[in-house]
Motif scaffolding. Structure first.
Motif, PDB file in Angstrom:
ATOM      1  N   THR A 135       0.827  -1.209   0.000  1.00 54.03           N
ATOM      2  CA  THR A 135       0.000   0.000   0.000  1.00 54.03           C
ATOM      3  C   THR A 135       0.863   1.261   0.000  1.00 54.03           C
ATOM      4  OG1 THR A 135      -0.092  -0.052   2.426  1.00 54.03           O
ATOM      5  CG2 THR A 135      -1.874  -1.163   1.226  1.00 54.03           C
ATOM      6  N   ASP A 136       2.171   1.071  -0.003  1.00 53.84           N
ATOM      7  CA  ASP A 136       3.102   2.194   0.055  1.00 53.84           C
ATOM      8  C   ASP A 136       4.071   2.095  -1.114  1.00 53.84           C
ATOM      9  OD1 ASP A 136       4.366   4.417   1.940  1.00 53.84           O
ATOM     10  OD2 ASP A 136       6.004   3.163   1.189  1.00 53.84           O
ATOM     11  N   ILE A 137       4.290   3.184  -1.829  1.00 56.60           N
ATOM     12  CA  ILE A 137       5.122   3.177  -3.021  1.00 56.60           C
ATOM     13  C   ILE A 137       6.576   2.849  -2.686  1.00 56.60           C
ATOM     14  CG2 ILE A 137       5.591   5.651  -2.973  1.00 56.60           C
ATOM     15  CD1 ILE A 137       5.033   3.434  -6.097  1.00 56.60           C
ATOM     16  N   ARG A 138       7.036   3.308  -1.519  1.00 53.93           N
ATOM     17  CA  ARG A 138       8.418   2.985  -1.132  1.00 53.93           C
ATOM     18  C   ARG A 138       8.600   1.486  -0.955  1.00 53.93           C
ATOM     19  NH1 ARG A 138      10.395   3.656   4.885  1.00 53.93           N
ATOM     20  NH2 ARG A 138       8.933   1.908   4.913  1.00 53.93           N
ATOM     21  N   ASP A 139       7.637   0.862  -0.262  1.00 56.49           N
ATOM     22  CA  ASP A 139       7.742  -0.567   0.007  1.00 56.49           C
ATOM     23  C   ASP A 139       7.641  -1.379  -1.285  1.00 56.49           C
ATOM     24  OD1 ASP A 139       7.856   0.331   2.573  1.00 56.49           O
ATOM     25  OD2 ASP A 139       5.899  -0.463   3.186  1.00 56.49           O
ATOM     26  N   ARG A 140       6.823  -0.914  -2.225  1.00 54.66           N
ATOM     27  CA  ARG A 140       6.724  -1.618  -3.519  1.00 54.66           C
ATOM     28  C   ARG A 140       8.041  -1.514  -4.278  1.00 54.66           C
ATOM     29  NH1 ARG A 140       2.790  -3.381  -7.325  1.00 54.66           N
ATOM     30  NH2 ARG A 140       4.014  -4.524  -8.882  1.00 54.66           N
ATOM     31  N   ALA A 141       8.624  -0.324  -4.285  1.00 56.83           N
ATOM     32  CA  ALA A 141       9.913  -0.143  -4.956  1.00 56.83           C
ATOM     33  C   ALA A 141      10.984  -1.000  -4.293  1.00 56.83           C
ATOM     34  CB  ALA A 141      10.316   1.332  -4.920  1.00 56.83           C
ATOM     35  N   LEU A 142      10.902  -1.122  -2.980  1.00 61.64           N
ATOM     36  CA  LEU A 142      11.898  -1.884  -2.231  1.00 61.64           C
ATOM     37  C   LEU A 142      11.849  -3.364  -2.587  1.00 61.64           C
ATOM     38  CD1 LEU A 142      12.770  -1.347   1.473  1.00 61.64           C
ATOM     39  CD2 LEU A 142      12.371  -3.660   0.661  1.00 61.64           C
ATOM     40  N   ILE A 143      10.643  -3.961  -2.596  1.00 60.70           N
ATOM     41  CA  ILE A 143      10.577  -5.392  -2.899  1.00 60.70           C
ATOM     42  C   ILE A 143      10.884  -5.657  -4.370  1.00 60.70           C
ATOM     43  CG2 ILE A 143       8.949  -5.813  -1.021  1.00 60.70           C
ATOM     44  CD1 ILE A 143       6.793  -6.301  -3.175  1.00 60.70           C
ATOM     45  N   GLU A 144      10.576  -4.704  -5.251  1.00 63.57           N
ATOM     46  CA  GLU A 144      10.935  -4.886  -6.659  1.00 63.57           C
ATOM     47  C   GLU A 144      12.448  -4.862  -6.840  1.00 63.57           C
ATOM     48  OE1 GLU A 144       9.063  -5.806  -8.960  1.00 63.57           O
ATOM     49  OE2 GLU A 144       7.031  -5.325  -8.287  1.00 63.57           O
ATOM     50  N   MET A 145      13.136  -4.019  -6.080  1.00 66.09           N
ATOM     51  CA  MET A 145      14.595  -3.971  -6.146  1.00 66.09           C
ATOM     52  C   MET A 145      15.206  -5.261  -5.590  1.00 66.09           C
ATOM     53  SD  MET A 145      16.033  -1.312  -7.544  1.00 66.09           S
ATOM     54  CE  MET A 145      17.642  -1.146  -6.766  1.00 66.09           C
ATOM     55  N   LEU A 146      14.640  -5.766  -4.503  1.00 68.11           N
ATOM     56  CA  LEU A 146      15.131  -7.035  -3.958  1.00 68.11           C
ATOM     57  C   LEU A 146      14.913  -8.166  -4.959  1.00 68.11           C
ATOM     58  CD1 LEU A 146      13.839  -6.858  -0.258  1.00 68.11           C
ATOM     59  CD2 LEU A 146      16.234  -6.960  -0.967  1.00 68.11           C
ATOM     60  N   ALA A 147      13.759  -8.142  -5.619  1.00 65.00           N
ATOM     61  CA  ALA A 147      13.409  -9.233  -6.525  1.00 65.00           C
ATOM     62  C   ALA A 147      14.268  -9.254  -7.791  1.00 65.00           C
ATOM     63  CB  ALA A 147      11.928  -9.136  -6.906  1.00 65.00           C
ATOM     64  N   CYS A 148      14.637  -8.094  -8.309  1.00 70.29           N
ATOM     65  CA  CYS A 148      15.343  -8.070  -9.599  1.00 70.29           C
ATOM     66  C   CYS A 148      16.858  -8.011  -9.463  1.00 70.29           C
ATOM     67  CB  CYS A 148      14.851  -6.915 -10.463  1.00 70.29           C
ATOM     68  SG  CYS A 148      15.388  -5.274  -9.921  1.00 70.29           S
ATOM     69  N   THR A 149      17.368  -7.567  -8.327  1.00 72.65           N
ATOM     70  CA  THR A 149      18.815  -7.441  -8.172  1.00 72.65           C
ATOM     71  C   THR A 149      19.435  -8.599  -7.401  1.00 72.65           C
ATOM     72  OG1 THR A 149      18.656  -6.164  -6.100  1.00 72.65           O
ATOM     73  CG2 THR A 149      18.664  -4.922  -8.188  1.00 72.65           C
ATOM     74  N   GLY A 150      18.666  -9.231  -6.520  1.00 69.45           N
ATOM     75  CA  GLY A 150      19.221 -10.289  -5.686  1.00 69.45           C
ATOM     76  C   GLY A 150      20.212  -9.771  -4.661  1.00 69.45           C
ATOM     77  N   CYS A 151      20.098  -8.504  -4.303  1.00 68.53           N
ATOM     78  CA  CYS A 151      21.026  -7.912  -3.330  1.00 68.53           C
ATOM     79  C   CYS A 151      20.842  -8.525  -1.945  1.00 68.53           C
ATOM     80  CB  CYS A 151      20.768  -6.406  -3.203  1.00 68.53           C
ATOM     81  SG  CYS A 151      21.326  -5.431  -4.579  1.00 68.53           S
ATOM     82  N   ALA A 189      10.811  -2.705 -11.914  1.00 66.81           N
ATOM     83  CA  ALA A 189      11.388  -2.105 -10.716  1.00 66.81           C
ATOM     84  C   ALA A 189      11.722  -0.639 -10.947  1.00 66.81           C
ATOM     85  CB  ALA A 189      12.653  -2.874 -10.307  1.00 66.81           C
ATOM     86  N   MET A 190      12.193  -0.300 -12.139  1.00 61.93           N
ATOM     87  CA  MET A 190      12.550   1.092 -12.437  1.00 61.93           C
ATOM     88  C   MET A 190      11.328   1.998 -12.404  1.00 61.93           C
ATOM     89  SD  MET A 190      15.019   3.125 -12.942  1.00 61.93           S
ATOM     90  CE  MET A 190      16.433   2.126 -13.420  1.00 61.93           C
ATOM     91  N   ILE A 191      10.204   1.478 -12.846  1.00 65.36           N
ATOM     92  CA  ILE A 191       8.968   2.270 -12.818  1.00 65.36           C
ATOM     93  C   ILE A 191       8.622   2.662 -11.381  1.00 65.36           C
ATOM     94  CG2 ILE A 191       6.461   2.157 -13.134  1.00 65.36           C
ATOM     95  CD1 ILE A 191       6.990   0.446 -15.640  1.00 65.36           C
ATOM     96  N   TYR A 192       8.618   1.687 -10.482  1.00 66.31           N
ATOM     97  CA  TYR A 192       8.247   1.963  -9.096  1.00 66.31           C
ATOM     98  C   TYR A 192       9.329   2.730  -8.362  1.00 66.31           C
ATOM     99  CZ  TYR A 192       4.148  -0.943  -9.633  1.00 66.31           C
ATOM    100  OH  TYR A 192       2.934  -1.437 -10.047  1.00 66.31           O
ATOM    101  N   LEU A 193      10.578   2.527  -8.758  1.00 69.18           N
ATOM    102  CA  LEU A 193      11.667   3.271  -8.133  1.00 69.18           C
ATOM    103  C   LEU A 193      11.556   4.754  -8.474  1.00 69.18           C
ATOM    104  CD1 LEU A 193      14.188   2.902  -6.404  1.00 69.18           C
ATOM    105  CD2 LEU A 193      15.510   2.606  -8.508  1.00 69.18           C
ATOM    106  N   ASN A 194      11.289   5.065  -9.716  1.00 71.06           N
ATOM    107  CA  ASN A 194      11.133   6.465 -10.127  1.00 71.06           C
ATOM    108  C   ASN A 194       9.920   7.110  -9.456  1.00 71.06           C
ATOM    109  OD1 ASN A 194      13.372   6.858 -11.833  1.00 71.06           O
ATOM    110  ND2 ASN A 194      12.356   5.784 -13.506  1.00 71.06           N
ATOM    111  N   ARG A 195       8.838   6.361  -9.348  1.00 68.78           N
ATOM    112  CA  ARG A 195       7.643   6.895  -8.678  1.00 68.78           C
ATOM    113  C   ARG A 195       7.938   7.206  -7.215  1.00 68.78           C
ATOM    114  NH1 ARG A 195       2.700   2.928 -10.779  1.00 68.78           N
ATOM    115  NH2 ARG A 195       2.747   3.553 -12.996  1.00 68.78           N
ATOM    116  N   TYR A 196       8.663   6.312  -6.585  1.00 65.33           N
ATOM    117  CA  TYR A 196       9.028   6.529  -5.181  1.00 65.33           C
ATOM    118  C   TYR A 196       9.907   7.767  -5.035  1.00 65.33           C
ATOM    119  CZ  TYR A 196      11.993   6.047  -1.039  1.00 65.33           C
ATOM    120  OH  TYR A 196      12.720   6.292   0.095  1.00 65.33           O
ATOM    121  N   LEU A 197      10.910   7.896  -5.878  1.00 63.76           N
ATOM    122  CA  LEU A 197      11.838   9.018  -5.773  1.00 63.76           C
ATOM    123  C   LEU A 197      11.141  10.350  -6.028  1.00 63.76           C
ATOM    124  CD1 LEU A 197      14.992   7.490  -7.507  1.00 63.76           C
ATOM    125  CD2 LEU A 197      14.582   7.813  -5.063  1.00 63.76           C
TER     126      LEU A 197
END
Length: 294
Positions: A135-151, A189-197
């Motif tokens: 429900t939060d754009i930051r949290d969505r961007a965060l899990i998308e980054m975890l999912a695509c980068t494997g950091c 992930a880039m879409i949600y990351l840009n929205r968050y920023l």
């Protein structure tokens, strides 16, 4: 006096063993000293008393008996029992190195076999449920980054905005041992990351920050809590490292050479990638067997 002795032993052993083993060692010392009365040594002339004489008499059989009784009385797992054995072993190894005892009796005490549970990756259904639950754009961007980068979660926490090449969708990561590597950001992930920023109203250089002033960098424990709570909200067992295992499994199943997967994840040992992170389902093993053996 007794507490001081225990404290001194723990301080001396602190640089030799890991914290978890140190905690077990503390428990052992407390148990062994609980019925022992310790008095300050008198300066008067008296007969010499070697306070370690009991330890010199302990042999491998005593330690095995103690471990057996400890497991039976506490009802602990073999993993916990092996950790207890490890801390005792470290203690006696130190005693032998310092020549308080002639030989280390724990060398004859074998490691306790532990059944390793197969760790699972996220299913496609679980990932989608977590995305929907955001429900939060930051949290969505965060899990998308975890999912695509494997950091690793600590690596994600340490990413700064200037580490990201937004045009080429790449991120410079400083991993274990200060080794640098590059990971890649998916289009989603880039879409949600840009929205968050775009929602950010702070000047922090960190990629992910807290929601409240002073908008500090989001640390490891904060990221873990976000992922755990998000999973709980949609009935999915979730933690950040599971995203790493999931990416590894997806890439190998889709044909990426395991050597390259290891480089992407920052693994120095390819066996770590294949044996620990790759979740090969029984169906996948059967499919591959039929494909190559039939």
């Amino acid at each position: 006096m007794r507490d001081r002795i225990i404290s001194n032993v723990l301080i001396k052993m602190g640089n030799r063993i890991k914290k978890k083993e140190l905690d077990y060692l503390e428990n052992v010392l407390v148990e062994e000293f609980q019925d022992v009365q310790v008095k300050k040594e008198s300066t008067e002339l008296t007969e010499y008393n070697d306070s370690l004489r009991k330890l010199k008499d302990i042999d491998a059989t005593d330690i095995r008996s103690f471990l057996y009784a400890y497991k039976r009385s506490r009802g602990i797992s073999n993993l916990s029992l092996n950790n207890k054995r490890s801390s005792i072993s470290s203690f006696f190894s130190w005693l032998a190195d310092e020549e308080y005892i002639d030989k280390d009796p724990t060398r004859k005490v074998k490691k306790i076999k532990v059944t390793k549970k197969k760790k699972k990756a996220f299913t496609s259904d679980e990932l989608e449920r977590m995305r929907i639950a955001c429900t939060d754009i930051r949290d969505r961007a965060l899990i998308e980054m975890l999912a695509c980068t494997g950091c690793r979660v600590s690596e994600l926490s340490n990413i700064n905005l200037n580490d990201i090449d937004f045009t080429r969708k790449k991120v410079r990561i400083i991993g274990k041992g200060d080794k640098e590597r590059t990971v890649f950001i998916s289009d989603q992930a880039m879409i949600y990351l840009n929205r968050y920023l775009e929602t950010r109203q702070d000047n922090n250089i960190s990629l992910f920050v807290s929601k409240r002033y002073p908008y500090d960098r989001l640390r490891k424990d904060g990221i873990e809590r976000i992922v755990r709570d998000l999973g709980r909200s949609c009935n999915v067992y979730a933690h950040p490292h599971k995203f790493r295992r999931t990416l590894c499994t997806q890439l190998i199943k889709r044909g990426m050479p395991i050597q390259n997967v290891a480089i992407l994840l920052g693994h120095a040992d390819i066996n770590m990638t294949a044996g620990t992170y790759y979740d090969a389902s029984d169906d996948m093993i059967e499919y591959e067997y039929i494909r190559y053996a039939a």
